[in-house]
Design a protein around this motif. Sequence first.
Motif, short mmCIF file in Angstrom:
data_model
loop_
_atom_site.label_atom_id
_atom_site.label_comp_id
_atom_site.label_asym_id
_atom_site.label_seq_id
_atom_site.Cartn_x
_atom_site.Cartn_y
_atom_site.Cartn_z
N VAL A 246 109.73 20.89 -8.41
CA VAL A 246 109.64 20.26 -7.10
C VAL A 246 109.46 21.34 -6.04
CG1 VAL A 246 110.94 18.96 -5.36
CG2 VAL A 246 111.02 18.27 -7.76
N PRO B 26 116.74 8.60 -4.71
CA PRO B 26 115.51 8.84 -3.95
C PRO B 26 115.70 8.77 -2.45
CG PRO B 26 115.48 6.65 -4.93
CD PRO B 26 116.69 7.35 -5.48
N HIS C 41 101.35 11.73 -8.50
CA HIS C 41 102.70 11.22 -8.38
C HIS C 41 103.72 12.35 -8.50
CE1 HIS C 41 100.77 7.34 -10.15
NE2 HIS C 41 100.46 7.52 -8.88
N GLY C 42 104.91 12.10 -7.96
CA GLY C 42 105.97 13.09 -8.00
C GLY C 42 106.56 13.30 -6.62
N THR C 43 107.40 14.33 -6.50
CA THR C 43 108.04 14.65 -5.22
C THR C 43 107.13 15.55 -4.40
OG1 THR C 43 110.23 14.50 -6.23
CG2 THR C 43 110.07 15.67 -4.15
N GLN D 33 112.70 11.32 -10.76
CA GLN D 33 113.23 12.50 -10.08
C GLN D 33 114.65 12.75 -10.59
OE1 GLN D 33 114.50 12.36 -5.79
NE2 GLN D 33 112.59 13.49 -5.47
N TYR D 34 114.93 13.99 -10.99
CA TYR D 34 116.19 14.29 -11.65
C TYR D 34 116.85 15.54 -11.07
CZ TYR D 34 114.36 10.99 -15.05
OH TYR D 34 113.85 9.86 -15.64
N TRP E 134 109.87 11.17 -3.12
CA TRP E 134 109.28 10.81 -4.41
C TRP E 134 108.21 9.74 -4.20
CZ3 TRP E 134 108.83 11.80 -9.47
CH2 TRP E 134 108.43 10.77 -10.33
N VAL F 138 106.62 13.57 -14.51
CA VAL F 138 105.43 12.79 -14.19
C VAL F 138 104.58 12.67 -15.44
CG1 VAL F 138 103.38 12.62 -12.73
CG2 VAL F 138 105.48 13.59 -11.80
N ASP G 170 110.97 16.99 -11.33
CA ASP G 170 110.28 15.72 -11.55
C ASP G 170 109.87 15.60 -13.01
OD1 ASP G 170 110.44 14.99 -8.91
OD2 ASP G 170 108.39 15.57 -8.41
N ASP H 31 105.65 7.31 -6.55
CA ASP H 31 105.16 6.88 -7.86
C ASP H 31 103.92 6.02 -7.66
OD1 ASP H 31 106.13 4.49 -6.86
OD2 ASP H 31 107.89 4.44 -8.16
N ASP I 237 109.66 9.12 -16.64
CA ASP I 237 109.21 9.54 -15.31
C ASP I 237 110.30 9.31 -14.28
OD1 ASP I 237 106.85 10.10 -16.51
OD2 ASP I 237 105.60 8.87 -15.20
#
Length: 412
Positions: free
Chosen positions: A249, A131, A317-319, A209-210, A350, A242, A240, A352, A207
């Motif tokens: 993203v 992150p 939530h998310g990027t 970020q990948y 990111w 979520v 992401d 959350d 959940d």
Amino acid sequence: MPSRRPAPATAPLRRTAATLAAAALALSLAACDAFPGARQDNDEQATPSAAAPTLDPAAIAAAEQVSVDPGWLCRPGEGEDPVPSREGGTMTPRTVSAAGNEVTISGDFALEDGAAYGGFAPEALVLPADPTARGLPADGADVEPGTPDSPVPPMVVRARVEVPAGAEDGNEDATDGGATDEGPARAPSAVTARLTLGTCDDAPLPDGQYLLRLSGGGMEGSGRQAERSGWTASEDVMVDVVEGRLRAVPGAVSSTDGEIPADLSSLACGTELAPVGDGDGLAVRAEDPTTTIPAEIPRDSVGDGARARVTVTSTDHGTRALLAGIVVTDPATGTITAGARNAQAIPLQWLDAEGATTGETAWTTHGACHGALSPGTYRAQAFAATVDAEGATHLVLSEPWDVQVVPGDGAD
């Protein structure tokens, strides 16, 4: 990866590809007919059939997926990498979409000289993202997969759309490897990878970020053809998860520097500070703010200013694009005197349920709008700027607090 490919799954895709190829050819000819004065010399006009085929995204979206066995990743050390080599070509991601457990990535495709095209069977290694460093895997995640010491990935490919060689040309007579009487199958110039992700233990998607590290090969499975048809993506693709659902993203492939264009004119020097837009779900607060600041740079220091811990939270939530900071204004006019910004883009970050907390400073002993601030009373506020899905910039402000700039450098 080993897979079971039922025969009926490929037939609709071949028929769809054939129909689309024929339609494209008809449209190309109609376009030529629209210019009666255009030259028709064979040596100056390329024929539509000479163009490299493409994997049409609409055909991929309508095609049936086939299951994929991720055992070599779920049980590290007990299986072999199903792609013998990934040196045969490159996919350059251009667009990303995601919904539920599915992700679709389209882009350009090119094989190296001497490589063979044996169909399109994409796969992906899923790595947790760092992150704090966009585009890089988290510490300890970027290791050779499938080895006894490698971790089990957070997600794996459970199903995908596979395209036999020759289907891009609408070729219903393609034999093994896509070869026909007209020669070997041609590699497409553009491809679409449609994948369904899951977990090794069938749990909901976690959940976070990948990074998707795309690669793949032909559909021969082994032998010299497989060794020459493997490919890899030019870059990892960020996604992401979520609430257990995949989400694309913003700027994942269009903003490779990790920043989204933004209009930050509302944070320029001399501008009257005011919120912009509806905030796009953001909230910002300042904690432990400084209330007294020396007018001169303290000894053995780089400077001083209005400081606070700034926390930004979001209902979504998310990027997302996010820029946080502190600005100082003249209470008599409400205009910005320190902490101004003139950047033209906002970094992705990111968020959350806990939000993001950073230590921020609006320098007042140097770098203010007119040098250093003179002694007096000023007003400080934390801000958070973001960009929504339509590209509009939003600015959210915290509750203000007073700061006193006092003469001297703060030394006793």
